[in-house]
Design a protein around this motif. Sequence first.
Motif, PDB file in Angstrom:
ATOM      1  N   THR A 111     108.446 -64.924  33.064  1.00 28.50           N
ATOM      2  CA  THR A 111     109.357 -65.326  31.981  1.00 28.50           C
ATOM      3  C   THR A 111     110.765 -64.777  32.208  1.00 28.50           C
ATOM      4  OG1 THR A 111     107.445 -65.292  30.507  1.00 28.50           O
ATOM      5  CG2 THR A 111     109.605 -65.435  29.469  1.00 28.50           C
ATOM      6  N   GLY A 112     110.855 -63.528  32.643  1.00 25.05           N
ATOM      7  CA  GLY A 112     112.168 -62.926  32.890  1.00 25.05           C
ATOM      8  C   GLY A 112     112.916 -63.671  33.983  1.00 25.05           C
ATOM      9  N   LEU A 113     112.214 -63.980  35.051  1.00 26.91           N
ATOM     10  CA  LEU A 113     112.851 -64.687  36.173  1.00 26.91           C
ATOM     11  C   LEU A 113     113.309 -66.082  35.747  1.00 26.91           C
ATOM     12  CD1 LEU A 113     111.942 -64.612  39.856  1.00 26.91           C
ATOM     13  CD2 LEU A 113     111.869 -66.833  38.752  1.00 26.91           C
ATOM     14  N   VAL A 114     112.505 -66.717  34.927  1.00 20.90           N
ATOM     15  CA  VAL A 114     112.861 -68.049  34.423  1.00 20.90           C
ATOM     16  C   VAL A 114     114.062 -67.958  33.472  1.00 20.90           C
ATOM     17  CG1 VAL A 114     111.989 -69.781  32.800  1.00 20.90           C
ATOM     18  CG2 VAL A 114     110.611 -69.137  34.767  1.00 20.90           C
ATOM     19  N   ASN A 115     114.070 -66.931  32.634  1.00 18.76           N
ATOM     20  CA  ASN A 115     115.212 -66.741  31.710  1.00 18.76           C
ATOM     21  C   ASN A 115     116.527 -66.648  32.476  1.00 18.76           C
ATOM     22  OD1 ASN A 115     113.491 -66.579  29.501  1.00 18.76           O
ATOM     23  ND2 ASN A 115     113.472 -64.333  29.427  1.00 18.76           N
ATOM     24  N   VAL A 116     116.517 -65.804  33.511  1.00 17.77           N
ATOM     25  CA  VAL A 116     117.764 -65.576  34.267  1.00 17.77           C
ATOM     26  C   VAL A 116     118.145 -66.834  35.044  1.00 17.77           C
ATOM     27  CG1 VAL A 116     118.828 -64.206  36.100  1.00 17.77           C
ATOM     28  CG2 VAL A 116     117.334 -63.090  34.431  1.00 17.77           C
ATOM     29  N   THR A 117     117.160 -67.481  35.637  1.00 18.35           N
ATOM     30  CA  THR A 117     117.459 -68.688  36.422  1.00 18.35           C
ATOM     31  C   THR A 117     118.067 -69.767  35.528  1.00 18.35           C
ATOM     32  OG1 THR A 117     115.596 -68.150  37.852  1.00 18.35           O
ATOM     33  CG2 THR A 117     116.461 -70.402  37.985  1.00 18.35           C
ATOM     34  N   HIS A 118     117.494 -69.943  34.352  1.00 18.65           N
ATOM     35  CA  HIS A 118     117.994 -70.987  33.441  1.00 18.65           C
ATOM     36  C   HIS A 118     119.447 -70.719  33.066  1.00 18.65           C
ATOM     37  CE1 HIS A 118     118.264 -73.461  29.738  1.00 18.65           C
ATOM     38  NE2 HIS A 118     117.422 -74.232  30.397  1.00 18.65           N
ATOM     39  N   ALA A 119     119.755 -69.450  32.792  1.00 16.69           N
ATOM     40  CA  ALA A 119     121.125 -69.103  32.373  1.00 16.69           C
ATOM     41  C   ALA A 119     122.109 -69.174  33.541  1.00 16.69           C
ATOM     42  CB  ALA A 119     121.130 -67.699  31.762  1.00 16.69           C
ATOM     43  N   ALA A 120     121.623 -68.893  34.762  1.00 18.11           N
ATOM     44  CA  ALA A 120     122.545 -68.839  35.913  1.00 18.11           C
ATOM     45  C   ALA A 120     122.741 -70.193  36.590  1.00 18.11           C
ATOM     46  CB  ALA A 120     122.028 -67.817  36.938  1.00 18.11           C
ATOM     47  N   LEU A 121     121.833 -71.122  36.361  1.00 20.71           N
ATOM     48  CA  LEU A 121     121.918 -72.409  37.077  1.00 20.71           C
ATOM     49  C   LEU A 121     123.279 -73.113  36.934  1.00 20.71           C
ATOM     50  CD1 LEU A 121     118.457 -74.220  36.891  1.00 20.71           C
ATOM     51  CD2 LEU A 121     119.862 -73.830  38.926  1.00 20.71           C
ATOM     52  N   PRO A 122     123.833 -73.218  35.713  1.00 22.35           N
ATOM     53  CA  PRO A 122     125.132 -73.903  35.613  1.00 22.35           C
ATOM     54  C   PRO A 122     126.222 -73.214  36.432  1.00 22.35           C
ATOM     55  CG  PRO A 122     124.216 -73.413  33.426  1.00 22.35           C
ATOM     56  CD  PRO A 122     123.311 -72.779  34.417  1.00 22.35           C
ATOM     57  N   LEU A 123     126.120 -71.877  36.538  1.00 20.15           N
ATOM     58  CA  LEU A 123     127.146 -71.117  37.263  1.00 20.15           C
ATOM     59  C   LEU A 123     127.026 -71.347  38.760  1.00 20.15           C
ATOM     60  CD1 LEU A 123     126.612 -67.761  35.294  1.00 20.15           C
ATOM     61  CD2 LEU A 123     127.958 -69.771  34.627  1.00 20.15           C
ATOM     62  N   LEU A 124     125.792 -71.548  39.235  1.00 14.90           N
ATOM     63  CA  LEU A 124     125.550 -71.822  40.656  1.00 14.90           C
ATOM     64  C   LEU A 124     125.907 -73.273  40.982  1.00 14.90           C
ATOM     65  CD1 LEU A 124     122.136 -69.982  40.676  1.00 14.90           C
ATOM     66  CD2 LEU A 124     124.054 -69.319  42.149  1.00 14.90           C
ATOM     67  N   LEU A 125     125.608 -74.169  40.062  1.00 15.94           N
ATOM     68  CA  LEU A 125     125.927 -75.589  40.280  1.00 15.94           C
ATOM     69  C   LEU A 125     127.438 -75.789  40.363  1.00 15.94           C
ATOM     70  CD1 LEU A 125     123.276 -77.174  37.907  1.00 15.94           C
ATOM     71  CD2 LEU A 125     123.393 -77.437  40.397  1.00 15.94           C
ATOM     72  N   GLU A 126     128.169 -74.983  39.589  1.00 13.67           N
ATOM     73  CA  GLU A 126     129.626 -75.059  39.635  1.00 13.67           C
ATOM     74  C   GLU A 126     130.128 -74.695  41.030  1.00 13.67           C
ATOM     75  OE1 GLU A 126     131.267 -72.641  36.477  1.00 13.67           O
ATOM     76  OE2 GLU A 126     133.256 -72.770  37.411  1.00 13.67           O
ATOM     77  N   HIS A 127     129.403 -73.781  41.700  1.00 11.01           N
ATOM     78  CA  HIS A 127     129.764 -73.403  43.069  1.00 11.01           C
ATOM     79  C   HIS A 127     129.383 -74.504  44.039  1.00 11.01           C
ATOM     80  CE1 HIS A 127     129.602 -71.394  46.952  1.00 11.01           C
ATOM     81  NE2 HIS A 127     130.259 -70.367  46.443  1.00 11.01           N
ATOM     82  N   GLY A 128     128.160 -75.006  43.878  1.00 12.59           N
ATOM     83  CA  GLY A 128     127.679 -76.077  44.762  1.00 12.59           C
ATOM     84  C   GLY A 128     127.354 -75.583  46.152  1.00 12.59           C
ATOM     85  N   ALA A 129     127.731 -76.329  47.159  1.00 16.63           N
ATOM     86  CA  ALA A 129     127.318 -76.052  48.546  1.00 16.63           C
ATOM     87  C   ALA A 129     127.523 -74.583  48.919  1.00 16.63           C
ATOM     88  CB  ALA A 129     128.088 -76.935  49.502  1.00 16.63           C
ATOM     89  N   GLY A 130     126.488 -73.992  49.482  1.00 17.35           N
ATOM     90  CA  GLY A 130     126.559 -72.597  49.924  1.00 17.35           C
ATOM     91  C   GLY A 130     126.030 -71.611  48.891  1.00 17.35           C
ATOM     92  N   ALA A 131     125.781 -72.070  47.666  1.00 15.66           N
ATOM     93  CA  ALA A 131     125.212 -71.176  46.647  1.00 15.66           C
ATOM     94  C   ALA A 131     123.716 -70.997  46.908  1.00 15.66           C
ATOM     95  CB  ALA A 131     125.434 -71.752  45.251  1.00 15.66           C
ATOM     96  N   SER A 132     123.175 -69.857  46.474  1.00 12.76           N
ATOM     97  CA  SER A 132     121.759 -69.567  46.743  1.00 12.76           C
ATOM     98  C   SER A 132     121.076 -68.907  45.554  1.00 12.76           C
ATOM     99  CB  SER A 132     121.606 -68.572  47.909  1.00 12.76           C
ATOM    100  OG  SER A 132     122.318 -68.974  49.026  1.00 12.76           O
ATOM    101  N   ILE A 133     119.813 -69.241  45.392  1.00 11.39           N
ATOM    102  CA  ILE A 133     118.916 -68.482  44.515  1.00 11.39           C
ATOM    103  C   ILE A 133     117.909 -67.818  45.436  1.00 11.39           C
ATOM    104  CG2 ILE A 133     117.190 -68.600  42.679  1.00 11.39           C
ATOM    105  CD1 ILE A 133     118.536 -71.229  41.736  1.00 11.39           C
ATOM    106  N   LEU A 134     117.904 -66.494  45.430  1.00  8.66           N
ATOM    107  CA  LEU A 134     116.971 -65.748  46.280  1.00  8.66           C
ATOM    108  C   LEU A 134     115.973 -65.044  45.359  1.00  8.66           C
ATOM    109  CD1 LEU A 134     119.574 -64.216  48.783  1.00  8.66           C
ATOM    110  CD2 LEU A 134     118.394 -66.436  48.898  1.00  8.66           C
ATOM    111  N   ASN A 135     114.743 -65.505  45.396  1.00 12.42           N
ATOM    112  CA  ASN A 135     113.711 -64.962  44.508  1.00 12.42           C
ATOM    113  C   ASN A 135     112.842 -63.962  45.268  1.00 12.42           C
ATOM    114  OD1 ASN A 135     114.436 -66.619  42.318  1.00 12.42           O
ATOM    115  ND2 ASN A 135     113.230 -68.316  43.129  1.00 12.42           N
ATOM    116  N   LEU A 136     112.604 -62.795  44.648  1.00 12.12           N
ATOM    117  CA  LEU A 136     111.682 -61.829  45.253  1.00 12.12           C
ATOM    118  C   LEU A 136     110.257 -62.205  44.907  1.00 12.12           C
ATOM    119  CD1 LEU A 136     112.191 -59.381  47.113  1.00 12.12           C
ATOM    120  CD2 LEU A 136     114.234 -60.263  46.014  1.00 12.12           C
TER     121      LEU A 136
END
Length: 252
Positions: A111-136
Motif C-alpha cells: 500500500t505504501g509503495l502504491v501510495n507514493v507511486t500514485h502521487a509521483a506519477l504525474p511528476l514523472l510523466l511531466e519529465h517523460g523520456a529518461g524518467a525512472s521508477i526503481l522499485n525495491l
Amino acid sequence: MPSVLITGATSGFGKAAAQRFAQAGWSLILTGRRKERLDALEKELAAKVPVLTLALDVRDSDAVARELGNLPDAFLPLTCLINNAGLALAPEPAQKVALEDWHTMIDTNVTGLVNVTHAALPLLLEHGAGASILNLGSVAGQWPYPGGHVYGATKAFVQQFGYNLRCDLLGTGVRVTDLAPGMAETEFTLVRTKGNQAASDALYSGTTPLQAEDIAEQLFYLATLPAHININRLEIMPVRQAWSPFAVDRDA
Ligand code: NDP
Ligand code: 8X3
C-alpha cells in the motif's frame, strides 16, 4: 539538474542512494519516518546539492499525496522515484506469526509503495523520456523460503505491479525496474527480528553479504541508462548466497 525522490532514506539502501546521487549532483527529495536521521542526512549533503526532506509514513496516503503534490518547482519535474521504504517482519513460520505483522508488511511494502507511486506519477510523466521508477523488490519475490510468507508475497506484488505499469506507461518514456537484491547488510534484519542485534550480526557474519553501497551503485546505474533502455528486473545476490535443494517431509 536531475532530481530523485527516495523513500526510506534514513537507513540502508535509501541512505546510500542519497549519498550516491548527491555525489553525481542530483537534487534530492528524501523521506522516512525518523526526522532526526533526515535532518542529519540533509546536514551532510546540502552543501553539495539541493536537499528537501519530508518526514512521512508511506502508509499515510493523505500525507503522501499532500507532500508530493506540493513539491517546490526547483525539484520538478521528477527524474527518478526510488520506491525503497519497506520491511520484513516475523521470520518465524507462517502459522506462528501475529496477523498484525502481516498487515504491517502489506501496508508498507504494497500500500505504501502504491501510495507514493500514485502521487509521483504525474511528476514523472511531466519529465517523460529518461524518467525512472526503481522499485525495491527482492529475491524473496521470486524464490520461496521458510519464513518468507507475506514478505515474499509483497515483493512478488512489487514485481508484477512494475511489469503492469510498464504496459500502461508505454509511449510516455517513463521506465520501470524491479531491482531485486538478495542478502544485504543493513538494518533490515534488526527490523525483521524486532531489535535482536545478535541475530542480525549472526546472519551477516562469516560470509560476504551485499552492502548498501552496492545497491546504491545499481540504482544510479539504472537511473542513468540511455533513455531508450528499460531493465525490467535486475536480481542481484552475493556470490556467497545461492539456492538450496527442495525440502521433503519424510516418515520418521
Ligand atoms: P533498512 O531497514 O536499513 O531501511 C528501511 C527504510 O525503510 C528505512 O529508511 C525506514 O525509514 C523506511 N521505512 C520503513 N517503513 C516505513 C514507513 N512506513 N514509512 C516510511 N519509511 C519507512 O532496510 P534496507 O535498506 O535493507 O531495505 C530497503 C528496501 O530493500 C526494503 O524495501 C527491503 O524490503 C528491500 N530489500 C532489502 C534486502 C536486504 O537484505 N537488506 C534485500 C532485498 C530487498 P524509517 O524507519 O525512518 O521510516
Ligand atoms: C530480503 C533478502 O535474502 O533475506 O529481501 O530474502 S533475503
